[in-house]
Enzyme design. Structure first.
Site, short mmCIF file in Angstrom:
data_model
loop_
_atom_site.label_atom_id
_atom_site.label_comp_id
_atom_site.label_asym_id
_atom_site.label_seq_id
_atom_site.Cartn_x
_atom_site.Cartn_y
_atom_site.Cartn_z
CG ASP A 27 -2.13 0.82 1.07
OD1 ASP A 27 -2.35 1.35 -0.04
OD2 ASP A 27 -2.87 0.98 2.05
CG ASN A 75 -7.35 -2.68 -6.29
OD1 ASN A 75 -6.38 -3.39 -6.08
ND2 ASN A 75 -7.73 -1.76 -5.41
C1 FPP Z 1 -1.75 -0.04 -3.63
O1 FPP Z 1 -1.28 1.29 -3.49
C2 FPP Z 1 -1.09 -0.70 -4.76
C3 FPP Z 1 -1.71 -1.36 -5.79
C4 FPP Z 1 -3.18 -1.50 -5.91
C5 FPP Z 1 -0.95 -1.94 -6.94
C6 FPP Z 1 0.23 -2.76 -6.52
C7 FPP Z 1 0.98 -3.20 -7.72
C8 FPP Z 1 2.33 -3.17 -7.81
C9 FPP Z 1 3.23 -2.74 -6.74
C10 FPP Z 1 2.96 -3.68 -9.07
C11 FPP Z 1 3.43 -5.09 -8.81
C12 FPP Z 1 3.63 -5.88 -10.01
C13 FPP Z 1 3.44 -7.25 -10.14
C14 FPP Z 1 3.83 -7.98 -11.38
C15 FPP Z 1 2.81 -8.07 -9.10
P1 FPP Z 1 -2.32 2.47 -3.69
O2 FPP Z 1 -2.43 2.79 -5.13
O3 FPP Z 1 -3.64 2.09 -3.06
O4 FPP Z 1 -1.66 3.65 -2.88
P2 FPP Z 1 -2.43 4.80 -2.10
O5 FPP Z 1 -3.18 4.13 -0.98
O6 FPP Z 1 -1.34 5.68 -1.61
O7 FPP Z 1 -3.34 5.48 -3.09
#
Ligand code: FPP
Length: 250
Positions: A27, A75
């Site tokens: 996150d 998501n």
């Molecule tokens: C949450 O942070 C993150 C995600 C929904 C995406 C995670 C994906 C990756 C790290 C890429 C990984 C790649 C592979 C191949 C598995 P957020 O967007 O919710 O952050 P925020 O809470 O600050 O908005």
């Protein structure tokens, strides 16, 4: 890596007392990007680099399984541009990183409902699982379009179907039966859940499997969660008294 190199790299850790299975909720990518005046997608791009480093650390120190929550069933509710960026990122990463992961003996599995994913991504997923299926290094589970409740619901339906067909006796169903019908049937239950960016929620991740997981939450945003932060989490885990509902560990 030789035993000596390992010992130097993971100084302070008890390599005999590692968690077998670590789950991560990655996150804070969006907030990491916002802090730097960058678009959210840059946070995801950097987050992918972080995941690669953590996977390598798990492989080097001998952790059996790493499960990463890459995309939840919820998501899809994000802006279309972000969803399609993530789908393309997963596909590109698989194309780019597969050979190296295979060389490093990583065994990749995907968990979640994969049918609604773009067909081109599904093809890369199938290829990655097939190419790495006999590898003996870290087991790397990637959760995409994953929801813990949906996973349990699907398991219940599959078990009910076997009972209805007369292939399974009601009395024979136990906790192990349910575990066997989950997407993670090949993995031990997670010992440790790491969640970055300070939120204290499970967010529908591995609900059945996490019954006795130790939870480690850090304020660090995922893109900044480097190997030394990861080893700090492992060291914290090693200090926990895991009683599994009993009074002592013995
Ligand atoms: C949450 O942070 C993150 C995600 C929904 C995406 C995670 C994906 C990756 C790290 C890429 C990984 C790649 C592979 C191949 C598995 P957020 O967007 O919710 O952050 P925020 O809470 O600050 O908005």
């Amino acid at each position: 890596m030789t035993a000596q190199l390992l010992a130097n790299k993971f100084i302070g850790l008890d390599l005999q007392k590692l968690p077998q299975h670590v789950a991560v909720i990655m996150d804070g990518n969006g907030r990491w990007a916002k802090q730097r005046g960058l678009p959210r997608i840059e946070g995801h791009r950097q987050g992918a680099n972080t995941l690669k480093a953590i996977l390598r650390t798990c492989n080097d120190c001998g952790i059996n399984t790493l499960t990463a929550y890459a995309f939840s069933t919820e998501n899809w509710g994000r802006p279309m541009t972000e969803v399609s960026f993530l789908m393309t990122l997963f596909e590109k990463l698989l194309r780019k990183e597969l050979a190296e992961m295979h060389q490093e003996e990583v065994c990749i599995r995907f968990i979640g409902d994969l049918d609604p994913l773009p067909k081109t991504l599904q093809r890369e997923i199938d290829r990655a699982m097939d190419v790495t299926k006999n590898n003996t290094g870290v087991n790397f589970n990637v959760a995409i379009n994953y929801g813990g409740r949906l996973e349990i619901l699907k398991a219940c339906k599959a078990i009910a179907n076997r009972v209805a067909q007369g292939n399974l006796a009601l009395e024979a169903i136990n906790e192990a039966t349910i575990s066997d019908y989950l997407d993670t049937s090949a993995s031990p239950d997670p010992d440790l859940l790491i969640r970055t960016s300070g939120e204290m929620r499970l967010s529908n991740f591995l609900l059945w499997q996490m019954a006795y997981a130790e939870i480690y939450v850090t304020d660090t945003f995922w893109p900044d969660f480097d190997s030394s932060e990861f080893l700090k989490a492992i060291s914290d885990f090693q200090k926990r008294d895991r009683r599994f509902g009993k009074l002592t560990t013995n």
